[in-house]
Design an enzyme around this catalytic site. Structure first.
Site, PDB file in Angstrom:
ATOM      1  N   GLY A 176       9.518 -69.327  22.000  1.00 18.87           N
ATOM      2  CA  GLY A 176      10.673 -68.701  22.623  1.00 18.87           C
ATOM      3  C   GLY A 176      10.456 -68.408  24.088  1.00 18.87           C
ATOM      4  N   GLY A 221       1.809 -80.492   8.083  1.00 19.49           N
ATOM      5  CA  GLY A 221       2.353 -79.689   9.171  1.00 19.49           C
ATOM      6  C   GLY A 221       3.298 -78.585   8.733  1.00 19.49           C
ATOM      7  CG  HIS A 277     -14.936 -73.102  48.849  1.00 16.57           C
ATOM      8  ND1 HIS A 277     -14.239 -71.987  48.425  1.00 16.57           N
ATOM      9  CD2 HIS A 277     -14.662 -73.257  50.173  1.00 16.57           C
ATOM     10  CE1 HIS A 277     -13.595 -71.470  49.453  1.00 16.57           C
ATOM     11  NE2 HIS A 277     -13.825 -72.219  50.539  1.00 16.57           N
TER      12      HIS A 277
END
Length: 470
Positions: free
Chosen positions: A188, A148, A447
């Site tokens: 951020g 990572g 719908h």
């Protein structure tokens, strides 16, 4: 049990238990491999513990608070709406615990050995894992590196005190009165907007000319508009230069067009990207593993490194640092180790940011398609033309589809609006399957749903939209 310092034999060593590593370990175990997974922190990695999952839990709480305050349009009013942030943090932590407990159960269910500690290569076939209690050696046939990344720390803004990385920003015990955010990218923007919804006065300082610079400007304009509604000040084309903090506040000096300015807040959040975890005690230099100039591990189309028995995935290899990309690469690597012909194909890796409104993209943008030489046609269908979006009081946004005008194949799509993170999946599948505009337009969508916007966007690009004028 280890006798002396002899090595234990395993088939596959996985280093890192994030969404890349633990998925790779599970897939390898499914394919009959004896697997050991090593991580010095928690199962689930940054994503489950200090990133994707806790941030989305806090973002969901911020949406709840905002909805409770502003339900007048629905005829719903509430007085004295308050946030008990300690309970909000308890909720977030409970979500994290449920997810990580699930990963622990998956490890046990797939008979994967888990070692909580660090790992260091001895050779390209052996590694030592260690913690405060033990340090066994393992001999492996294959290895998958999935260690990572970590937040980039800028010299003028060292983490500590009131200068935060995303990790500390998710653990604050109280809602700050004010916060400065350096970096208007997805982290951020998400965290800045989340705290703004809770009432924090947020200032975002971004070096480029827009927040979320990886997305089309007609998408980011809507995000910036909603940020302004909650009082976020966005300063673009700015260079952050220094910070001074005390026990109560932090002051940041920055410049815009050569003019020096400063802003003071309770906290400073620095989100300028992430650095791959390929340094430190892992010992990649000891085995001669080839890295690029950014410290990323060079890999082929199956995740294989310069050492054929060692693979790498996720944030430590080139490409976008996305959890779902890491998981995808983990499965490919495990299958390649098992002798399958699986290879990576990144054209349908979606990008999603959980701002308000959400933004998502998959495949090619219109510019990218044209740059690749395609003859392109495209169109944008607005959420305002969809009954479900209007009934949710979320008519902002659009779905844009980019297609090859020669054969109507879908090349890409961009979405900004409510549930963009979920709606992008259908368009990713369309690109993966080689679907045309007609395939989408002729698929009956229920719908009233937001999914109808995908169908209507395809009809719009074809030239016969129903619910907007051509």
């Amino acid at each position: 049990m280890v006798v002396g310092d002899a090595s234990l034999d395993i088939d596959t060593l996985v280093i890192g238990a994030g969404p890349g590593g633990y998925v790779a370990a599970i897939r390898a175990a499914q394919l009959g491999q004896k697997v050991l997974i090593v991580d010095k922190s928690e199962l689930g990695g940054v994503c489950l513990n200090r990133g994707c999952i806790p941030s989305k839990a806090l973002i969901a709480a911020a949406h709840q608070f905002e909805s409770a305050q502003h339900g007048e349009v629905f005829g719903v009013t509430a007085e004295n709406v308050k946030v008990d942030f300690a309970k909000t943090q308890e909720f977030k932590n409970s979500v994290v615990k449920k997810m990580t407990s699930g990963v622990t159960s998956l490890m046990k269910g797939n008979k994967i050995e888990v070692f909580n500690g660090e790992c260091m290569f001895i050779s390209d076939t052996e590694a030592r894992v260690f913690n405060d209690h033990e340090s066994p050696r393992y001999r492996f046939k294959h290895c998958i590196i999935a260690t990572g990344s970590r937040p980039i720390e800028l010299k003028p803004f060292p983490f500590g005190g009131r200068i935060l990385s995303s990790t500390e920003a998710l653990e604050l015990p109280e809602i700050p009165k004010s916060m400065i955010v350096i970096g208007g990218g997805y982290i951020g923007a998400e965290l800045g907007q989340m705290y703004s919804k809770f009432g924090t006065k947020v200032t975002i300082i971004e070096g480029l000319d827009t927040v979320l610079p990886g997305f089309d400007k007609d998408m980011t304009r809507l995000v910036a508009k909603n940020m302004a509604k909650t009082g976020i000040e966005i300063v673009t084309n700015a260079k952050a230069e220094s910070a001074v903090q005390n026990d109560k506040e932090v002051t940041v000096k920055y410049s815009v067009g050569g003019e020096s300015k400063e802003v003071t807040a309770d906290y400073l959040l620095v989100t300028v990207g992430r650095r791959p975890n390929t340094d430190g005690e892992l010992g990649l230099d000891l085995i001669g593993l080839e890295l690029d100039e950014r410290g990323l591990i060079k890999v082929d189309h199956q995740g294989r490194t310069s050492i054929p028995t060692i693979f790498a995935i996720g944030d430590v290899v080139p490409g976008l640092a996305l959890a779902h990309k890491a998981s995808y690469e983990g499965k490919i690597a495990a299958e390649a180790i098992a002798g399958l012909t699986s290879v990576v194909d990144y054209k349908v890796i979606p990008a999603v940011v959980f701002t308000d409104p959400e933004c998502s993209s998959v495949g090619l943008t219109e510019k990218e398609a044209k740059d690749k030489g395609y003859k392109v046609k495209s169109g944008k269908f607005p959420f305002a033309g969809n009954g479900r979006a209007v009934s949710l009081n979320s008519p902002e946004g659009f779905i844009k589809i980019v297609a090859n005008s020669e054969n109507n194949l879908v090349l890409g799509a961009q979405i900004v609006g409510i549930e963009a993170s979920n709606l992008i999946a259908e368009l990713g599948l369309a690109i993966e399957m080689g679907a045309t505009l007609e395939d989408i337009a002729l698929t009956i969508h229920a719908h009233p749903t937001l999914g109808e916007i995908v169908m209507e966007a395809a009809e719009l690009v074809e030239g016969h939209p129903i619910h907007v004028m051509k």
